[in-house]
Design a protein around this motif. Structure first.
Motif, PDB file in Angstrom:
ATOM      1  N   GLU A   2       0.820  -1.205   0.000  1.00  0.00           N
ATOM      2  CA  GLU A   2       0.000   0.000   0.000  1.00  0.00           C
ATOM      3  C   GLU A   2       0.854   1.254   0.000  1.00  0.00           C
ATOM      4  O   GLU A   2       0.532   2.257  -0.632  1.00  0.00           O
ATOM      5  N   ARG A   7      -1.614   7.486  -1.583  1.00  0.00           N
ATOM      6  CA  ARG A   7      -2.973   7.144  -1.152  1.00  0.00           C
ATOM      7  C   ARG A   7      -3.976   7.372  -2.276  1.00  0.00           C
ATOM      8  O   ARG A   7      -4.855   6.542  -2.524  1.00  0.00           O
ATOM      9  N   ASN A   8      -3.844   8.501  -2.970  1.00  0.00           N
ATOM     10  CA  ASN A   8      -4.780   8.807  -4.048  1.00  0.00           C
ATOM     11  C   ASN A   8      -4.656   7.827  -5.207  1.00  0.00           C
ATOM     12  O   ASN A   8      -5.652   7.409  -5.802  1.00  0.00           O
ATOM     13  N   THR A   9      -3.400   7.451  -5.540  1.00  0.00           N
ATOM     14  CA  THR A   9      -3.183   6.492  -6.621  1.00  0.00           C
ATOM     15  C   THR A   9      -3.759   5.130  -6.255  1.00  0.00           C
ATOM     16  O   THR A   9      -4.412   4.472  -7.068  1.00  0.00           O
ATOM     17  N   GLY A  10      -3.521   4.693  -5.020  1.00  0.00           N
ATOM     18  CA  GLY A  10      -4.064   3.414  -4.568  1.00  0.00           C
ATOM     19  C   GLY A  10      -5.579   3.395  -4.614  1.00  0.00           C
ATOM     20  O   GLY A  10      -6.188   2.401  -5.016  1.00  0.00           O
ATOM     21  N   ARG A  11      -6.183   4.521  -4.218  1.00  0.00           N
ATOM     22  CA  ARG A  11      -7.642   4.614  -4.244  1.00  0.00           C
ATOM     23  C   ARG A  11      -8.154   4.561  -5.686  1.00  0.00           C
ATOM     24  O   ARG A  11      -9.158   3.897  -5.976  1.00  0.00           O
ATOM     25  N   SER A  12      -7.463   5.250  -6.590  1.00  0.00           N
ATOM     26  CA  SER A  12      -7.851   5.251  -7.999  1.00  0.00           C
ATOM     27  C   SER A  12      -7.761   3.854  -8.592  1.00  0.00           C
ATOM     28  O   SER A  12      -8.655   3.412  -9.337  1.00  0.00           O
ATOM     29  N   ALA A  14      -7.988   1.024  -6.979  1.00  0.00           N
ATOM     30  CA  ALA A  14      -9.034   0.185  -6.380  1.00  0.00           C
ATOM     31  C   ALA A  14     -10.390   0.434  -7.031  1.00  0.00           C
ATOM     32  O   ALA A  14     -11.152  -0.502  -7.301  1.00  0.00           O
ATOM     33  N   VAL A  15     -10.710   1.700  -7.294  1.00  0.00           N
ATOM     34  CA  VAL A  15     -11.981   2.048  -7.947  1.00  0.00           C
ATOM     35  C   VAL A  15     -12.039   1.449  -9.350  1.00  0.00           C
ATOM     36  O   VAL A  15     -13.066   0.874  -9.759  1.00  0.00           O
TER      37      VAL A  15
END
Length: 291
Positions: A2, A7-12, A14-15
């Motif tokens: 992770e 954080r933003n890239t990981g969230r993107s 995942a979406v």
């Protein structure tokens, strides 16, 4: 794993992966095994029909590629026909980021009206320092201020050193420095200007409570300046100047740094160094026609 991405890239990522799995159900596929290229082409076509921008599609495919590699299966986003489809998508979705740059002139004018936008003299000095650093340091807002008042993120107080004619900022981590090697950013004096970064940082340090460590840009009670507050006061200042705030964003300071550097005739290598760009990508930030 992770922490290897922001954080933003990981969230993107995942979406994008959730969207992919939901789409694959229509094809009775698990999204991982079997012949996925035809399904992916339909996924791309579906995005086109939904009006997704070319950059938005690229972000989705980057997320899928990440998860394919993570799961140890073939990354079909790199197949020839998929790459050709993406190329055609780009040519059919010609669009340009319309966010206007904060020019040096706008920065000066913002500095002059902050007293009308802030609750007191302390807050005025805080936001003058924030806006000056954002422009002259070409900071991403996530590098400069905290995500929220309570998290204490952004530029840290120990990372800012004021000299006689220079401000030294240590950027410990950024979007393009995931290994956390860090980078020194030197901001020099702009003689005769009220938005000079050295002048603004010195004025802020004169009133900043010394007992608070953590984030450098803090309110009088020690709470960190948040991204929401940064944008809110920025928009308030634009409204005072009679400028359409919807045409600007927090990234307009970084866009303005690149645009003004080119307008001032600085060499490309210098512009890349200012914004810590590792490639010619900085050219997409140069918007002389929007000044």
């Amino acid at each position: 794993m992770e922490r290897a991405v922001s954080r933003n890239t990981g969230r993107s990522h995942a979406v994008a992966w959730r969207e992919w799995l939901l789409f694959c159900r229509q094809w009775e596929s698990d999204g991982v095994h079997g012949e996925l290229v035809p399904v992916l082409l339909c996924f791309i076509g579906d995005a086109f029909g939904a009006g997704v921008s070319a950059s938005g599609l690229v972000r989705k495919l980057a997320g899928l590629a990440y998860w394919f590699k993570l799961l140890g299966v073939r990354d079909v986003t790199k197949d020839f026909v998929v790459r050709q489809a993406v190329m055609g998508y780009r040519k059919s979705r010609v669009s340009r980021d319309g966010r206007r740059p904060v020019s040096f002139d706008i920065l000066v004018r913002l500095g002059s009206v902050l007293g009308e936008c802030c609750s007191d003299a302390y807050e005025t000095r805080l936001f003058r320092a924030a806006f000056s650093l954002a422009f002259f340091g070409a900071f991403r807002v996530s590098e400069l201020v905290s995500q929220s008042c309570g998290t204490g993120g952004g530029l840290q107080s120990r990372e800012v050193v004021l000299g006689d004619a220079c401000v030294s900022c240590w950027l410990s981590r950024s979007k393009t420095d995931r290994a956390g090697k860090g980078r020194r950013i030197l901001l020099y004096e702009v003689s005769g200007s009220e938005v000079c970064p050295v002048h603004c940082v010195r004025a802020f340090l004169e009133v900043r409570p010394v007992e608070f460590g953590g984030s450098f840009l803090v309110h009088r009670d020690g709470r960190a300046l948040s991204r929401f507050q940064f944008v809110a006061v920025f928009r308030r200042g634009l409204a005072r100047l009679g400028l359409p705030d919807k045409e600007f964003a927090s990234h307009s300071f970084r866009i303005g740094a690149a645009t003004e550097a080119v307008r001032w005739g600085l060499d490309e290598s210098v512009v890349r160094q200012i914004g810590r760009w590792e490639s010619a990508r900085f050219r997409s930030y140069v918007r002389l026609e929007l000044l």
